[in-house]
Enzyme design. Structure first.
Site, PDB file in Angstrom:
ATOM      1  CG  ASP A 163      -7.218   3.476   1.941  1.00 40.67           C
ATOM      2  OD1 ASP A 163      -8.120   2.953   1.243  1.00 40.67           O
ATOM      3  OD2 ASP A 163      -7.212   4.684   2.230  1.00 40.67           O
ATOM      4  CE  LYS A 183      -1.496   2.344   3.390  1.00 38.05           C
ATOM      5  NZ  LYS A 183      -2.094   2.869   4.639  1.00 38.05           N
TER       6      LYS A 183
END
Length: 266
Positions: free
Chosen positions: A175, A157
């Site tokens: 996320d 991420k």
């Protein structure tokens, strides 16, 4: 009822319809009977609508270079972008690059990071990644996923945030908002972020990944909230298998839509 004229019009009155089966029964919005082609077409239609709803979507962390974005993204775990943006000016004034941060005084660093929460662990991460940058990459942030994920505190991420926003390399930022929404959209049933990333990568053209990520995250922060989605004011309602998990009345729903000043980036 409408949003103030000075703010982007994130609200879109939804067409009148009954809440979906998933919304009424709590069933999964993912339909295994939907063909890959149909799902791809629906996803791309929704992605085009997201571009209209959120023309201002962007990375909400403040940064001037790849190093600042890398550190800010690591610090954003378990806190808001707004809080990180309050802390980083002091942090980068004191430690402007990897060399400086690698040699930071731990007590001083923890004092600066304390408002972001979990400050001891975050101090460990930023010290560790800074030292790794100095020792293995001459103090520069690498522009490859394979290198970035070797840094302490950096997963896919964070790496995708840095690649997409500092280096222009397309990436999907999975996320909590992103994962929640693509599951609500019925695009995937996966919970694991790596598997979610892989499945959504099959639906959305690669060149759009970074901007698309920003739009989904904006939508999650402003419209499709975790606890009470603004279904009746959502421009995606026509194609969303989760329509009805939140209020469907437009007057009620539009009051839930948040502007940037009131969003959870605070």
């Amino acid at each position: 009822m409408s949003l103030p004229a000075s703010e982007p019009a994130y609200a879109r009155p939804a067409p009148v319809r009954r809440p979906t089966l998933a919304a009424r029964t709590g069933a999964s919005p993912y339909d295994p009977g939907e063909t890959p082609l149909s799902r791809t077409r629906r996803a791309r239609r929704m992605a085009r609508e997201l571009a209209l709803i959120h023309p201002d979507a962007h990375c909400e962390l403040d940064f001037t270079n790849a190093f600042e974005l890398l550190v800010a993204t690591v610090l954003s775990a378990q806190t808001t972008d707004k809080m990180v943006n309050k802390v980083t000016p002091t942090l980068f004034a004191r430690y402007p690059d990897a060399v400086a941060l690698a040699g930071a005084d731990r007590e001083e660093l923890e004092r600066i990071l304390k408002p972001t929460g979990f400050f001891r662990a975050k101090a460990n991460s930023v010290l560790g990644l800074s030292r790794a940058l100095v020792e293995r990459f001459d103090g520069e942030v690498p522009a490859r996923m394979a290198d970035l994920v070797t840094l302490p505190g950096v997963g896919r991420k964070t790496a995708n945030v840095v690649l997409g926003n500092a280096f222009g390399v397309p990436g999907l930022t999975v996320d909590t908002h992103f994962g929640r929404l693509v599951r609500r959209f019925g695009w995937t049933a996966e919970e694991d972020p790596v598997k979610v990333e892989a499945e959504i990568a099959e639906l959305i053209p690669k060149k759009e990944w970074t901007d698309f990520s920003h739009r989904v995250i904006f939508h999650g922060r402003r419209v499709c909230h975790a606890k009470k989605a603004a279904c009746g004011a959502c421009g995606l309602a026509k194609w969303c298998p989760s329509f009805g998990i939140g209020p469907v009345d437009p007057e009620v729903a539009v009051a839930l839509v948040k502007t940037p000043a009131a969003s959870d980036t605070e």
